[in-house]
Write a protein that holds these residues in place. Structure first.
Motif, PDB file in Angstrom:
ATOM      1  N   PRO A   1       4.148  20.040 -14.956  1.00 21.34           N
ATOM      2  CA  PRO A   1       3.389  18.882 -14.452  1.00 21.34           C
ATOM      3  C   PRO A   1       2.992  17.923 -15.560  1.00 21.34           C
ATOM      4  O   PRO A   1       1.817  17.664 -15.798  1.00 21.34           O
TER       5      PRO A   1
ATOM      6  N   GLU B   1      -0.369  13.345  -5.468  1.00 18.79           N
ATOM      7  CA  GLU B   1      -1.318  13.246  -6.581  1.00 18.79           C
ATOM      8  C   GLU B   1      -2.630  12.587  -6.149  1.00 18.79           C
ATOM      9  O   GLU B   1      -3.082  11.602  -6.734  1.00 18.79           O
TER      10      GLU B   1
ATOM     11  N   ARG C   1       7.121  26.537  -9.743  1.00 22.95           N
ATOM     12  CA  ARG C   1       7.527  25.135  -9.776  1.00 22.95           C
ATOM     13  C   ARG C   1       8.832  24.975 -10.540  1.00 22.95           C
ATOM     14  O   ARG C   1       9.151  25.754 -11.442  1.00 22.95           O
TER      15      ARG C   1
ATOM     16  N   HIS D   1      -1.751  19.039  -9.611  1.00 19.45           N
ATOM     17  CA  HIS D   1      -0.355  19.093 -10.054  1.00 19.45           C
ATOM     18  C   HIS D   1      -0.158  18.344 -11.377  1.00 19.45           C
ATOM     19  O   HIS D   1       0.894  17.755 -11.606  1.00 19.45           O
TER      20      HIS D   1
END
Length: 422
Positions: free
Chosen positions: A274, A173, A270, A214
């Motif tokens: 997120p 991040e 994914r 993300h």
């Protein structure tokens, strides 16, 4: 001969004043350095996870700025510098000052009387910085210097963040909570360059950086950037009947669809959405809303904790609310929220008024207006204003951009020139 041999106090003061008006003062450089330092600490905390940023150094930019401003005030009183006059959002600045005094007094009571460790003193100091930053940029720095400082600081943040993404890809991040500082500079580059290849490169960089965040915040702020360009395309299409205006319009729509397609592709690859720890956030929001319902008008008078207790397994944690806007409602009630909206709305109004001037197409004004919108979206889901370096950077960028916008509205033919202008 008497004039040539005159070395009295008046002549010395005059020569010092001419030197001050021709070059930035030491106090100005201290203030500028404090802004650059705050911006770099924002990037360093996320990109390199340095532990020392959680210590006393996080307050260093604020301390340096206040010291530089104090020297600035002393020098202006000593040498009599003239005021750089522009239209100031007096009501908005007063609102920030009122909210600053309120939160500082409440936090001081919480620390001294209630022995609260996690308080809102940082929030109050950040609010107090807003009128000080406006005073400094409008009265002392001048519009041309304000733009140069803003572009330099913004470019430094952008370049550092991109380098962190390239050379520290394993860091988790990197751009989280930095989107509102990085993406507006991409909009600045989009408006600054006219070549199609360069604009395509900026669009690709926007999509890639949004992907690398993300987080929902990155996707929302990236979508806001494309929507902003879309709005500019609609304005241009009213002035240009065919050709370029239509191409900009459909190009903006295509860019928006590209961002949406990139996000959809990422979601499909994914394992989880997120949104962080959803259970923690929902628990925090539920507790915060319950507290707001108990004291909807005045809240807790900023005398409460800046976090909410959350029990996970056998461990109890005090976690921030993850929303500065909810915290304003929770601690100050509807009254504090109204005051905050008046202050923030005044900044947006100054920028919006300058952005609507068709003969004042300024990339930095549009980028700062977009910053004010993307920052608001970030504040809604993150505790930005509880972190000194983030608050310092946000308010400094908005103050510098608003100084440029206000001066251009006042003098549409060019820069406002005064003895304080550089």
């Amino acid at each position: 001969m008497n004039k040539q041999l005159s070395f009295g106090p008046e002549r010395i003061a005059k020569r010092r004043l001419e030197k001050i008006q021709g070059f930035p003062m030491f106090s100005q450089w201290v203030c500028i350095f404090s802004i650059l330092l705050a911006a770099m600490l924002c990037v360093s905390q996320r990109a390199f996870r340095e532990n020392y940023i959680g210590g006393g150094i996080r307050h260093l930019p604020t301390v340096l700025f206040v010291m530089g401003l104090a020297f600035q005030v002393a020098s202006e009183r000593l040498f009599g510098r003239k005021e750089f006059r522009v239209d100031l959002p007096q009501v908005g600045l007063s609102a920030f000052a009122v909210l600053a005094v309120w939160s500082i007094l409440g936090s001081t009571f919480a620390m001294v009387v209630e022995d609260v460790d996690h308080h809102y003193l940082t929030f109050g100091v950040g609010m107090a910085l807003v009128p000080l930053l406006f005073w400094w940029t409008h009265r002392s720095l001048g519009p041309l210097a304000s733009e140069n400082v803003l572009i330099s600081a913004w470019g430094l943040v952008f370049a550092s963040a991109i380098m962190a993404l390239i050379f520290a890809p394993a860091t988790h991040e990197v751009l989280h909570e930095l989107e509102f500082l990085v993406f507006p500079f991409l909009l600045f580059l989009w408006l600054r360059f006219r070549a199609s290849v360069l604009r395509l490169s900026v669009l690709v960089a926007l999509v890639m950086t949004a992907y690398m965040t993300h987080k929902w915040t990155g996707y929302i702020t990236a979508g806001l950037a494309v929507l902003y360009v879309l709005a500019l395309g609609l304005v241009d299409s009213n002035r240009v009947r065919r050709g370029i205006g239509v191409a900009k319009l459909f190009g903006s729509i295509g860019g928006l669809l590209l961002v949406v397609a990139a996000c959809v592709f990422m979601y499909s690859t994914r394992d989880s959405m997120p949104s962080g720890n959803t259970s923690v956030r929902l628990h925090q929001y539920a507790i915060a809303l319950e507290e707001i319902g108990k004291a909807p008008v005045f809240g807790q008078f900023y005398a409460g904790e800046s976090g909410i207790l959350y029990r996970e397994y056998l461990e109890t944690k005090l976690i921030p609310t993850h929303s500065d806007l909810i915290d304003v409602l929770r601690q100050g009630g509807a009254l504090a929220f109204a005051i905050f909206c008046i202050g923030y709305g005044s900044i947006v109004a100054v920028l919006f008024r300058a952005a609507l001037k068709k003969n004042l197409k300024s990339p930095i004004v549009h980028a700062t207006l977009y910053l004010s919108l993307s920052a608001l979206a970030t504040l809604a889901v993150n505790p930005i204003l509880l972190k000194p370096m983030f608050a310092m950077t946000l308010w400094a960028f908005l103050a510098l951009g608003s100084a440029v916008a206000a001066s251009r509205v006042q003098d549409e033919k060019g820069w406002v020139r005064s003895n304080a202008a550089r």
